[in-house]
Design a protein around this motif. Structure first.
Motif, PDB file in Angstrom:
ATOM      1  N   SER A   1      -9.549   3.850   3.724  1.00  0.00           N
ATOM      2  CA  SER A   1      -9.862   4.808   4.791  1.00  0.00           C
ATOM      3  C   SER A   1      -9.741   6.256   4.323  1.00  0.00           C
ATOM      4  O   SER A   1     -10.223   7.169   4.990  1.00  0.00           O
ATOM      5  CB  SER A   1      -8.950   4.576   6.001  1.00  0.00           C
ATOM      6  N   ARG A   2      -9.090   6.456   3.166  1.00  0.00           N
ATOM      7  CA  ARG A   2      -9.032   7.792   2.567  1.00  0.00           C
ATOM      8  C   ARG A   2      -8.789   7.647   1.074  1.00  0.00           C
ATOM      9  O   ARG A   2      -8.475   6.555   0.595  1.00  0.00           O
ATOM     10  CB  ARG A   2      -7.929   8.640   3.204  1.00  0.00           C
ATOM     11  N   ARG A   3      -8.916   8.760   0.377  1.00  0.00           N
ATOM     12  CA  ARG A   3      -8.713   8.737  -1.067  1.00  0.00           C
ATOM     13  C   ARG A   3      -7.233   8.577  -1.401  1.00  0.00           C
ATOM     14  O   ARG A   3      -6.371   9.144  -0.733  1.00  0.00           O
ATOM     15  CB  ARG A   3      -9.252  10.027  -1.673  1.00  0.00           C
ATOM     16  N   THR A   4      -6.965   7.805  -2.441  1.00  0.00           N
ATOM     17  CA  THR A   4      -5.601   7.614  -2.914  1.00  0.00           C
ATOM     18  C   THR A   4      -5.567   7.784  -4.423  1.00  0.00           C
ATOM     19  O   THR A   4      -6.609   7.758  -5.088  1.00  0.00           O
ATOM     20  CB  THR A   4      -5.063   6.212  -2.566  1.00  0.00           C
ATOM     21  N   PHE A   5      -4.382   7.940  -4.968  1.00  0.00           N
ATOM     22  CA  PHE A   5      -4.228   8.129  -6.405  1.00  0.00           C
ATOM     23  C   PHE A   5      -4.673   6.886  -7.185  1.00  0.00           C
ATOM     24  O   PHE A   5      -5.398   6.962  -8.164  1.00  0.00           O
ATOM     25  CB  PHE A   5      -2.782   8.452  -6.733  1.00  0.00           C
ATOM     26  N   SER A   6      -4.222   5.730  -6.745  1.00  0.00           N
ATOM     27  CA  SER A   6      -4.548   4.501  -7.464  1.00  0.00           C
ATOM     28  C   SER A   6      -4.998   3.425  -6.484  1.00  0.00           C
ATOM     29  O   SER A   6      -4.471   3.311  -5.380  1.00  0.00           O
ATOM     30  CB  SER A   6      -3.332   4.000  -8.242  1.00  0.00           C
ATOM     31  N   LEU A   7      -5.976   2.664  -6.917  1.00  0.00           N
ATOM     32  CA  LEU A   7      -6.395   1.456  -6.206  1.00  0.00           C
ATOM     33  C   LEU A   7      -6.265   0.296  -7.175  1.00  0.00           C
ATOM     34  O   LEU A   7      -6.583   0.438  -8.360  1.00  0.00           O
ATOM     35  CB  LEU A   7      -7.834   1.586  -5.707  1.00  0.00           C
ATOM     36  N   ALA A   8      -5.798  -0.817  -6.687  1.00  0.00           N
ATOM     37  CA  ALA A   8      -5.514  -1.935  -7.590  1.00  0.00           C
ATOM     38  C   ALA A   8      -5.799  -3.262  -6.912  1.00  0.00           C
ATOM     39  O   ALA A   8      -5.968  -3.349  -5.692  1.00  0.00           O
ATOM     40  CB  ALA A   8      -4.054  -1.887  -8.021  1.00  0.00           C
ATOM     41  N   TRP A   9      -5.837  -4.285  -7.747  1.00  0.00           N
ATOM     42  CA  TRP A   9      -5.930  -5.664  -7.287  1.00  0.00           C
ATOM     43  C   TRP A   9      -4.728  -6.429  -7.803  1.00  0.00           C
ATOM     44  O   TRP A   9      -4.370  -6.336  -8.985  1.00  0.00           O
ATOM     45  CB  TRP A   9      -7.212  -6.320  -7.775  1.00  0.00           C
ATOM     46  N   PHE A  10      -4.115  -7.167  -6.924  1.00  0.00           N
ATOM     47  CA  PHE A  10      -3.077  -8.128  -7.251  1.00  0.00           C
ATOM     48  C   PHE A  10      -3.571  -9.495  -6.781  1.00  0.00           C
ATOM     49  O   PHE A  10      -4.490  -9.578  -5.978  1.00  0.00           O
ATOM     50  CB  PHE A  10      -1.768  -7.775  -6.550  1.00  0.00           C
ATOM     51  N   ARG A  11      -2.947 -10.553  -7.248  1.00  0.00           N
ATOM     52  CA  ARG A  11      -3.306 -11.886  -6.796  1.00  0.00           C
ATOM     53  C   ARG A  11      -2.063 -12.755  -6.684  1.00  0.00           C
ATOM     54  O   ARG A  11      -1.062 -12.528  -7.351  1.00  0.00           O
ATOM     55  CB  ARG A  11      -4.328 -12.529  -7.727  1.00  0.00           C
ATOM     56  N   GLN A  12      -2.185 -13.748  -5.826  1.00  0.00           N
ATOM     57  CA  GLN A  12      -1.085 -14.689  -5.639  1.00  0.00           C
ATOM     58  C   GLN A  12      -1.645 -16.093  -5.516  1.00  0.00           C
ATOM     59  O   GLN A  12      -2.397 -16.389  -4.577  1.00  0.00           O
ATOM     60  CB  GLN A  12      -0.262 -14.333  -4.410  1.00  0.00           C
ATOM     61  N   ALA A  13      -1.267 -16.933  -6.449  1.00  0.00           N
ATOM     62  CA  ALA A  13      -1.662 -18.334  -6.427  1.00  0.00           C
ATOM     63  C   ALA A  13      -0.606 -19.134  -5.671  1.00  0.00           C
ATOM     64  O   ALA A  13       0.548 -18.707  -5.567  1.00  0.00           O
ATOM     65  CB  ALA A  13      -1.812 -18.851  -7.852  1.00  0.00           C
ATOM     66  N   PRO A  14      -0.970 -20.299  -5.162  1.00  0.00           N
ATOM     67  CA  PRO A  14      -0.001 -21.102  -4.420  1.00  0.00           C
ATOM     68  C   PRO A  14       1.231 -21.408  -5.251  1.00  0.00           C
ATOM     69  O   PRO A  14       1.133 -21.844  -6.402  1.00  0.00           O
ATOM     70  CB  PRO A  14      -0.794 -22.381  -4.112  1.00  0.00           C
TER      71      PRO A  14
END
Length: 121
Positions: free
Chosen positions: A25-38
């Protein structure tokens, strides 16, 4: 506050590709992806700063590409050569600053709802 809306994901065969998107919704310093497996803890996948610096987990380096459109406050993750072990719920995250290092989830105080990625063998 930052709202994050994820899209993409789904089902792919091993060796295939998927693309994730996350609109902030607005600019941020960092954008990332995390993941979680069962049954596993949430883990870092990739991050990109507003200046375009990128960071990858060793497990996805060379297969995943993170990119960012600052005009749209949107981050993308192109996932190629998918493996069954990539199966997880993928979460988009945003940080206004870094203290712990951009691979550490403690830096991220805004999270998306998660999107499922399933890779069949």
């Amino acid at each position: 506050q930052v709202q994050l809306v994820e899209s993409g994901g789904g089902l792919a065969q091993a060796g295939g590709s998927l693309r994730l998107s996350c609109a902030a919704s607005r600019r941020t310093f960092s954008l990332a992806w995390f993941r979680q497996a069962p049954g596993k803890e949430r883990e870092f996948v990739a991050a990109i700063t507003s200046s375009g610096s990128t960071y990858y987990a060793d497990s996805v380096k060379g297969r995943f590409t993170i990119s960012r459109d600052n005009a749209k406050n949107t981050v993308y993750q192109q996932m190629n050569s998918l493996k069954p072990e990539d199966t997880a719920v993928y979460y988009c995250a945003a940080a206004d600053r870094t203290r712990w290092g951009l691979r550490d989830s403690r830096d991220y105080n805004y999270w998306g709802q998660g999107t499922q990625v399933t890779v069949s063998s």
